[in-house]
Design an enzyme around this catalytic site. Structure first.
Site, mmCIF file in Angstrom:
data_model
loop_
_atom_site.group_PDB
_atom_site.id
_atom_site.type_symbol
_atom_site.label_atom_id
_atom_site.label_comp_id
_atom_site.label_asym_id
_atom_site.label_seq_id
_atom_site.Cartn_x
_atom_site.Cartn_y
_atom_site.Cartn_z
ATOM 1 N N ARG A 40 0.855 -1.188 0.000
ATOM 2 C CA ARG A 40 0.000 0.000 0.000
ATOM 3 C C ARG A 40 0.888 1.234 0.000
ATOM 4 O O ARG A 40 1.975 1.230 0.605
ATOM 5 C CB ARG A 40 -0.882 0.054 1.254
ATOM 6 C CG ARG A 40 -2.110 -0.808 1.206
ATOM 7 C CD ARG A 40 -3.161 -0.275 0.224
ATOM 8 N NE ARG A 40 -4.324 -1.127 0.204
ATOM 9 C CZ ARG A 40 -4.518 -2.146 -0.645
ATOM 10 N NH1 ARG A 40 -3.620 -2.425 -1.573
ATOM 11 N NH2 ARG A 40 -5.620 -2.857 -0.592
ATOM 12 N N HIS A 71 -0.818 0.789 -9.515
ATOM 13 C CA HIS A 71 -1.545 -0.076 -8.575
ATOM 14 C C HIS A 71 -2.244 -1.218 -9.333
ATOM 15 O O HIS A 71 -3.452 -1.423 -9.227
ATOM 16 C CB HIS A 71 -2.574 0.741 -7.755
ATOM 17 C CG HIS A 71 -3.104 -0.010 -6.565
ATOM 18 N ND1 HIS A 71 -3.483 0.603 -5.395
ATOM 19 C CD2 HIS A 71 -3.328 -1.334 -6.352
ATOM 20 C CE1 HIS A 71 -3.918 -0.297 -4.519
ATOM 21 N NE2 HIS A 71 -3.831 -1.488 -5.096
HETATM 22 P P1 NDP Z 1 -1.924 -11.413 4.677
HETATM 23 O O1 NDP Z 1 -2.835 -10.882 5.713
HETATM 24 O O2 NDP Z 1 -2.058 -12.819 4.250
HETATM 25 O O3 NDP Z 1 -0.409 -11.211 5.145
HETATM 26 C C1 NDP Z 1 0.029 -10.080 5.819
HETATM 27 C C2 NDP Z 1 1.443 -10.344 6.310
HETATM 28 O O4 NDP Z 1 1.946 -9.141 6.904
HETATM 29 C C3 NDP Z 1 1.510 -11.431 7.397
HETATM 30 O O5 NDP Z 1 2.657 -12.209 7.202
HETATM 31 C C4 NDP Z 1 1.632 -10.629 8.686
HETATM 32 O O6 NDP Z 1 2.318 -11.303 9.725
HETATM 33 C C5 NDP Z 1 2.456 -9.452 8.202
HETATM 34 N N1 NDP Z 1 2.296 -8.286 9.068
HETATM 35 C C6 NDP Z 1 1.178 -7.586 9.337
HETATM 36 N N2 NDP Z 1 1.427 -6.607 10.209
HETATM 37 C C7 NDP Z 1 2.750 -6.695 10.514
HETATM 38 C C8 NDP Z 1 3.608 -5.970 11.376
HETATM 39 N N3 NDP Z 1 3.171 -4.942 12.115
HETATM 40 N N4 NDP Z 1 4.900 -6.360 11.446
HETATM 41 C C9 NDP Z 1 5.358 -7.424 10.736
HETATM 42 N N5 NDP Z 1 4.587 -8.131 9.894
HETATM 43 C C10 NDP Z 1 3.298 -7.784 9.795
HETATM 44 O O7 NDP Z 1 -2.055 -10.409 3.428
HETATM 45 P P2 NDP Z 1 -1.807 -10.734 1.880
HETATM 46 O O8 NDP Z 1 -0.483 -11.373 1.736
HETATM 47 O O9 NDP Z 1 -2.967 -11.416 1.303
HETATM 48 O O10 NDP Z 1 -1.788 -9.249 1.297
HETATM 49 C C11 NDP Z 1 -0.857 -8.293 1.748
HETATM 50 C C12 NDP Z 1 -1.201 -6.915 1.237
HETATM 51 O O11 NDP Z 1 -0.896 -6.783 -0.144
HETATM 52 C C13 NDP Z 1 -2.674 -6.521 1.297
HETATM 53 O O12 NDP Z 1 -3.056 -6.130 2.593
HETATM 54 C C14 NDP Z 1 -2.742 -5.382 0.317
HETATM 55 O O13 NDP Z 1 -2.489 -4.146 0.967
HETATM 56 C C15 NDP Z 1 -1.608 -5.658 -0.653
HETATM 57 N N6 NDP Z 1 -2.091 -5.969 -1.995
HETATM 58 C C16 NDP Z 1 -1.770 -5.111 -3.016
HETATM 59 C C17 NDP Z 1 -2.176 -5.375 -4.297
HETATM 60 C C18 NDP Z 1 -1.797 -4.491 -5.421
HETATM 61 O O14 NDP Z 1 -2.366 -4.621 -6.519
HETATM 62 N N7 NDP Z 1 -0.839 -3.599 -5.248
HETATM 63 C C19 NDP Z 1 -2.983 -6.566 -4.614
HETATM 64 C C20 NDP Z 1 -3.244 -7.404 -3.474
HETATM 65 C C21 NDP Z 1 -2.814 -7.095 -2.221
HETATM 66 P P3 NDP Z 1 1.719 -12.683 10.339
HETATM 67 O O15 NDP Z 1 1.829 -13.697 9.218
HETATM 68 O O16 NDP Z 1 2.605 -12.980 11.456
HETATM 69 O O17 NDP Z 1 0.288 -12.368 10.681
HETATM 70 C C1 OXD Z 2 -5.870 -5.562 -3.134
HETATM 71 C C2 OXD Z 2 -5.478 -4.562 -4.135
HETATM 72 O O1 OXD Z 2 -5.856 -5.271 -1.946
HETATM 73 O O2 OXD Z 2 -5.719 -4.802 -5.343
HETATM 74 O O3 OXD Z 2 -6.205 -6.691 -3.547
HETATM 75 O O4 OXD Z 2 -4.900 -3.536 -3.791
#
Ligand code: NDP
Ligand code: OXD
Length: 314
Positions: free
Chosen positions: A229, A277
């Protein structure tokens, strides 16, 4: 029962067509033409306006159109007790891993310099490290980060991940929490950010992080790739780090303000790659199918999957 789409600037026709192709029985509505609010049982939303989801007495679940849920939690006044479900889908994951692999390889193989040589009709080879000498660090080892990590490892890169909780993945080092962030950064040449945006992670890609990245890697210098993000990054710090030497290059798919304003220095910086994005675009067919699966689970008394936790914001 009716199904409501709140789509911000996504064209509704494509979503409706894809859903009708999968299920002709659903009563589909598109915000703001909600009709009788008490009919609405499920909503698929992207950046819902404040208050839009209140006053729907029979709402059973709010589905995010993407993997991230920050665009829902930021609204604040959500109906109490209604779960927010995020997308976990093989199609989305595949797309993100494509993006990450492409940009990691592009930096690793020094393609920016070759593009420049080509523009000058210059035939010149550069020294090239192997993937096995390049350390990739992934912030966020959830659905997306862990898939990208596995695929990069299979290509030969030295991969580590940073997350809240410890991960146990063969061949991938795991760093956990703020206490291990510095050590994670110190062993990282190419930093990939796939974190969710939460109160804890906002602004995490900042001057401190760039300063701590390894400066003894085999490539041209530290690289950051952010597809999580935009508000995870401090853009002023990225530009300063690029100009001051803490970063060599950046690939950015997300921005503090989207669309990226024309005056942003990121557009023209010689070592920044900008994408709009779209590293992992939500495909209406795949996402609607995922939601229908969840609705079916709900109707048969099974628990919904991938419910986001409002307490930690992801
Ligand atoms: P998940 O919820 O599966 O994974 C999030 C990861 O971040 C987990 O490993 C979590 O740790 C870690 N995390 C969260 N908070 C912290 C913190 N404070 N410190 C350290 N680690 C942390 O999310 P996804 O993998 O499915 O997606 C991730 C992000 O990708 C989405 O939230 C979205 O913002 C972004 N995204 C962007 C897209 C784009 O087109 N640019 C498309 C899709 C997604 P733990 O495993 O220990 O909980
Ligand atoms: C998502 C994105 O969160 O596209 O899937 O940003």
């Amino acid at each position: 029962m009716a199904f409501l789409y709140i789509l911000d600037d996504w064209p509704p026709e494509e979503w409706l067509r894809a859903m009708r192709h999968l299920d002709t029985s659903l009563d589909l509505r598109v915000w703001p033409d909600v009709g009788r609010v008490k009919d609405i049982e499920f909503a698929l939303v992207w950046k819902p306006p404040a208050g839009a989801l209140l006053e729907m007495p029979n709402l059973k679940a709010i589905f995010s159109l993407g993997a991230g849920v920050d665009h829902i939690f930021r609204v604040g006044d959500l109906p109490e007790g209604v779960p927010v479900v995020r997308v976990v889908d093989a199609n989305l994951t595949m797309r993100m891993s494509e993006y990450v692999m492409m940009h990691v390889l592009w930096h690793h193989r020094r393609q920016r310099i070759y593009d420049h040589f080509q523009s000058e009709r210059k035939w010149r080879g550069l020294s090239q490290a192997g993937a096995n000498e390049t350390r990739v660090g992934i912030m966020g080892m959830g659905e997306l980060g862990s898939d990208a990590a596995r695929k990069l490892m299979m290509m030969g890169f030295k991969v580590a991940g940073w997350s809240q909780s410890r991960k146990h993945m063969d061949g991938i080092d795991s760093f956990q929490g703020r206490g291990e962030l510095k050590a994670f950064l110190n062993r990282t040449d190419i930093l990939v950010c796939l974190l969710p945006l939460t109160p804890d992670t906002r602004g995490i890609l900042n001057a401190f992080v760039f300063k701590e990245l390894a400066k003894d890697g085999p490539g041209d210098g530290p690289v950051v790739i952010n597809a999580g993000r935009g508000e995870l990054q401090v853009e002023e710090d990225i530009v300063a780090a690029l100009d001051g030497g803490d970063l060599y290059a950046a690939t950015l798919d997300v921005f503090e303000e989207e669309p990226l304003p024309p005056h942003s220095p990121l557009w023209t910086h010689p070592r920044v790659t900008v994408t709009p994005h779209n590293s992992a675009v939500s495909d209406p067919r795949a996402i609607n199918a995922y939601i229908l699966k969840q609705i079916k689970r709900h109707r048969t008394g099974e628990a919904l999957e991938n419910i986001a936790n409002p307490a930690n914001g992801y």
